[in-house]
Design a protein around this motif. Structure first.
Motif, mmCIF file in Angstrom:
data_model
loop_
_atom_site.group_PDB
_atom_site.id
_atom_site.type_symbol
_atom_site.label_atom_id
_atom_site.label_comp_id
_atom_site.label_asym_id
_atom_site.label_seq_id
_atom_site.Cartn_x
_atom_site.Cartn_y
_atom_site.Cartn_z
ATOM 1 N N SER A 164 8.502 0.787 -16.013
ATOM 2 C CA SER A 164 9.530 0.870 -14.996
ATOM 3 C C SER A 164 10.008 -0.284 -14.942
ATOM 4 N N ARG A 176 12.744 0.270 -11.855
ATOM 5 C CA ARG A 176 13.458 1.545 -11.698
ATOM 6 C C ARG A 176 15.021 1.214 -11.527
ATOM 7 N N THR A 209 5.457 0.252 -6.174
ATOM 8 C CA THR A 209 6.877 0.582 -5.865
ATOM 9 C C THR A 209 7.193 0.934 -4.473
ATOM 10 N N GLY A 222 10.664 -3.483 -4.912
ATOM 11 C CA GLY A 222 9.208 -3.230 -4.928
ATOM 12 C C GLY A 222 8.516 -4.675 -5.068
#
Length: 809
Positions: A164, A176, A209, A222
């Motif tokens: 991610s 992300r 996250t 995050g």
């Protein structure tokens, strides 16, 4: 009851704690409580599944998950005989037979220790290593200590292999697809940049996250916590290593650890030299005042950065229940670079006539140094008679000095003239924080946590510009910036049957001020925010778990983004800060589940939704420079609107054969950015983003391991354009020698030389296509030698039947 109120009184002073007062416990038929620790390190094992099975048929009776302190409790149990089982990814399963009777309806098992699967039979040791990726639902833990594809690299190389996470050519991290990621080192904030952290010093990376209220609210994307290596074996132990890479790349390190009784002392030194070639290309079309200009730039250069990293520390057990840790990490990073930039700009409207200011040959020579130090003091207090009761406190102080000088010789072939200029940037930064946290058990399955934190950041950014011949204006400026954040939080955790839940609230007061001395422009911002968080989990049969979580986060602008002065170091592309920039706010929801199968197979899935308001991104527009009259681009970070993303992430691991193990991650999400710039330009971009990493490990013998890793990230949209896809394959090999005390490693990064960073951007009167390539295909050859004790000292085992405590120590 009076004692309980007296203990909780400091936490109750937090106004937002109201509403989290626990319910009085009802009488219990029977109960079992204890705490799980890592047998090798003595550290708690949080989020570990503990279940109770009925002895006759092994049917499920009750289950719980350990808290942050490793404590667990099972209550409302009928009297009888049960099997207690504890399972943690990468550890031996712990089993124990227990009996609840009328005489002893409640059992306190105390400390139970789990060890990574390792059994010694005479001269043969069979070891099952921890998985590369451990998914604890609330966070992913990536063990990088044996990742062969980061040998000789830095934290940037490590994070490029983390699920991610993506890192751009400037070292900026996104999670992300979202920037604004907070990076911790050993759970503490730092000003150290990623390229200053050697990969050889990193044990693991924790990806959080959707953090709870326990964590700082800063970091809209995050939290990434980089955990450094720390020796746990008794006596004197250490490791020395040396690595050489193609093209003038070297890395040497030495680590020592002495553990004697109550004292543990550790020290390490790491030297690294990294020389990288860079190439770049820019094609840009701008239109203003009925005039269209086309700019083409070619960039080549060599950057050389050295790193000296020292780490010194002491752990001292004041009592069996109190520990004090002092750590100091100074770093020195000299750097130098040589760059050539050829620019050709033509006026398309005027028959492709060369533009004087935009057609040049520029040679930049840069020198600089970066000095910083992290000084941390930690205190931890536990109570042997109360599992889960804990007090921790820490203070961190980080001074930083960055001094960089760029000397440029610029020739203009159109009129055959030449100029020189010098830019010097001196950045004095001070960062300090203090924090205290307290956790108190309220019953068999519930506890309350509360904490206070204070953070200070001060910046003194001094930019000096000189030009020969002298300009009619002076771009020099000095910017002073202060940021203070005061925070407090409370959490309440409880469980009922198969359900467990956590609710929390964090309050933060932010005060900041800036002073641009050159323009005498001053500004200040003050705002108060509440950040709730919640987690609801349900224990499913067969060691499965379902978890739903929510959190609110904030991303505050940094000093450079708020500085109102215009950076004119590139006369064709100006950059101006925005003192009116407001923080971004993020609401994040995640639903996750995981399943562990026999034979080392596991899979987890997480669905996520993220809404960001006050989305801040750099917005680029075309204008006429009021000081020079040239048509230029100007970039200013603005609050553009909102960003929405939602998607699915999968993590899995499985052995394919007796010698081939595969672990991988895959994710896809939809990213939508909607809003408008300050001048009313509408923004509406969207993309479906994909990323995957496959890691293959081949154990060809007890001494020889091979690793092949594949990374792919699809294109992703920005507010004005797109960052194109990138793909790379890395290879590594490890051969143990000298009775497993020595290790020879070979690494080839980006085997097919495909890793590059390409961008496009569009806007009113603007079309840009940018390509950047940093030397990435590199071969590294290294050797490491370990000395000292070969085994961790184990606590003495109690005499008990083999089936009574299997896996526990």
């Amino acid at each position: 009851m009076k004692d309980r109120v007296r203990i909780l009184r400091p936490a109750l002073l937090l106004a937002f704690l109201v509403g989290f007062c626990p319910l009085l416990l009802q009488a219990q038929t029977g109960a079992v409580r204890g705490a799980l620790l890592d047998a090798a390190t003595g550290q708690p094992l949080p989020f570990t599944n503990v279940v109770l099975l009925r002895a006759p048929d092994s049917s499920f009776v009750a289950g719980a998950q350990t808290a942050e302190s490793g404590a667990f409790a099972l209550e409302k149990l009928a009297l009888g005989t049960y099997f207690l089982r504890a399972t943690a990814v990468g550890y031996r399963t712990g089993r124990r037979t227990i009996t609840l009777t009328t005489a002893t309806p409640s059992l306190t098992l105390g400390t139970l220790r789990l060890r990574s699967t390792a059994t010694q039979l005479r001269d043969v040791v069979v070891t099952a290593e921890r998985p590369v990726v451990s998914d604890n639902l609330d966070k992913k833990v990536i063990d990088v200590s044996k990742d062969l594809t980061v040998t000789g690299g830095t934290a940037i190389d490590v994070l490029q292999n983390v699920p991610s996470v993506s890192v751009d050519q400037n070292g900026a991290v996104s999670l992300r697809g979202s920037s604004g990621v907070t990076v911790f080192i050993d759970g503490k904030p730092t000003t150290t940049t990623l390229d200053q952290i050697p990969a050889s010093t990193i044990q693991s990376v924790e990806v959080i996250t959707n953090p709870s209220s326990r964590y700082d609210a800063a970091g809209a994307g995050g939290i990434l916590n980089i955990v450094l290596k720390k020796e746990r074996r008794d006596g004197l132990n250490g490791q020395a290593s040396a690595t050489a890479g193609t093209g003038g790349k070297y890395n040497t390190s030495l680590s020592l650890n002495l553990r004697r009784g109550k004292l543990n002392a550790f020290a390490s030194y790491d030297f690294r030299q990294d020389r990288r070639r860079i190439t770049g290309r820019l094609d840009q079309t701008t239109t203003a005042r009925d005039t269209t200009l086309q700019l083409h730039q070619d960039r080549t250069g060599v950057n050389t950065q050295s790193s000296h990293a020292l780490r010194l520390g002491l752990d001292y057990a004041l009592t069996p229940e109190q520990t004090l840790t002092l750590a100091v990490q100074p770093r020195l990073n000299p750097l130098e670079s040589q760059e050539t930039l050829d620019s050709r700009q033509v006026n398309v409207t005027d028959g492709n006539r060369p533009v004087l200011a935009g057609t040049s040959h520029r040679v930049n020579t840069s020198t600089g140094r970066f000095r910083s130090a992290d000084v941390a003091l930690d205190y931890r207090r536990t109570w042997a008679g109360q599992e889960g009761r804990e007090l921790t406190a820490n203070a961190v102080y980080t001074p930083l000095l960055a001094d960089n000088t760029v000397r440029s010789l610029i020739s203009y072939p159109t009129d055959n003239t030449a100029v020189t200029q010098q830019q010097r940037t001196v950045n004095h930064t001070t960062q300090a924080s203090a924090q205290v946290d307290y956790s108190h058990p309220l019953g068999e399955k519930s506890h309350v946590e509360a904490g206070l934190r204070s953070t200070l950041r001060r910046y003194d950014l001094d930019y000096r510009f000189s030009h020969s011949p002298a300009l009619s204006f002076d771009p020099s400026n000095r910017f002073l910036y202060n940021q203070y954040v005061q925070a407090g939080y409370a959490l309440y955790v409880n469980a009922r049957g198969r359900f467990s839940y956590q609710v929390g609230l964090r309050a933060e007061q932010t005060n900041l001020d800036g002073n641009q001395l050159a323009s005498r422009e001053q500004f200040a911002q003050h705002y108060f925010n509440l950040f709730p968080s919640a987690v609801l989990a349900y224990e499913l049969p067969h060691d499965q778990r379902l978890q739903l979580s929510y959190s609110k986060r904030i991303e505050r602008p940094d000093a450079g983004e708020l500085n109102p002065f215009t950076d004119r170091s590139d006369q064709l592309n100006l950059v101006t800060g925005n003192p009116q920039l407001r923080p971004e706010y993020v609401h994040a929801v995640e639903l996750g589940t995981q399943k562990t199968f026999a034979g080392g197979r596991s899979v987890s899935a997480t669905a996520f939704y993220r809404l960001e308001t006050n989305t801040a991104q750099g917005f680029r527009r075309v204008l006429t420079d009021p000081l020079t009259g040239n048509i230029v681009t100007s970039t200013t970070r603005q609050n553009l609107g909102q960003e929405t993303s939602y998607g699915l992430e999968l993590v899995g691991a499985t052995p394919l054969t007796s010698f081939w193990k595969l672990n991988g991650t895959a994710s896809t999400f939809r990213r939508i950015i909607k809003g408008a710039s300050a001048d009313g330009t509408p923004i509406n971009t969207a993309s479906q983003v994909y990323s995957t990493r496959l890691n293959n490990t081949f154990s060809l013998s007890k001494q020889l391991d091979l690793q092949l890793a594949l990374n792919y990230r699809s294109p992703i949209n920005t507010s004005q354009g797109q960052r194109r896809q990138n793909f790379n394959i890395d290879f590594g090999a490890r051969h143990n020698v000298l009775g497993d005390r020595g290790t020879v490693t070979l690494r080839v990064a980006d085997v097919f030389n495909t890793l590059r960073y390409d961008f496009t951007a569009t806007g009113p009167g603007l079309v840009t296509d940018s390509r950047f390539k940093r030397e990435s295909r590199i071969a590294f050859l290294g050797f490491a030698y370990r000395f000292g004790h070969s085994q961790t000292t184990k606590p003495a085992r109690k005499s008990e039947p083999a089936d009574d405590g299997g896996g526990f120590e």
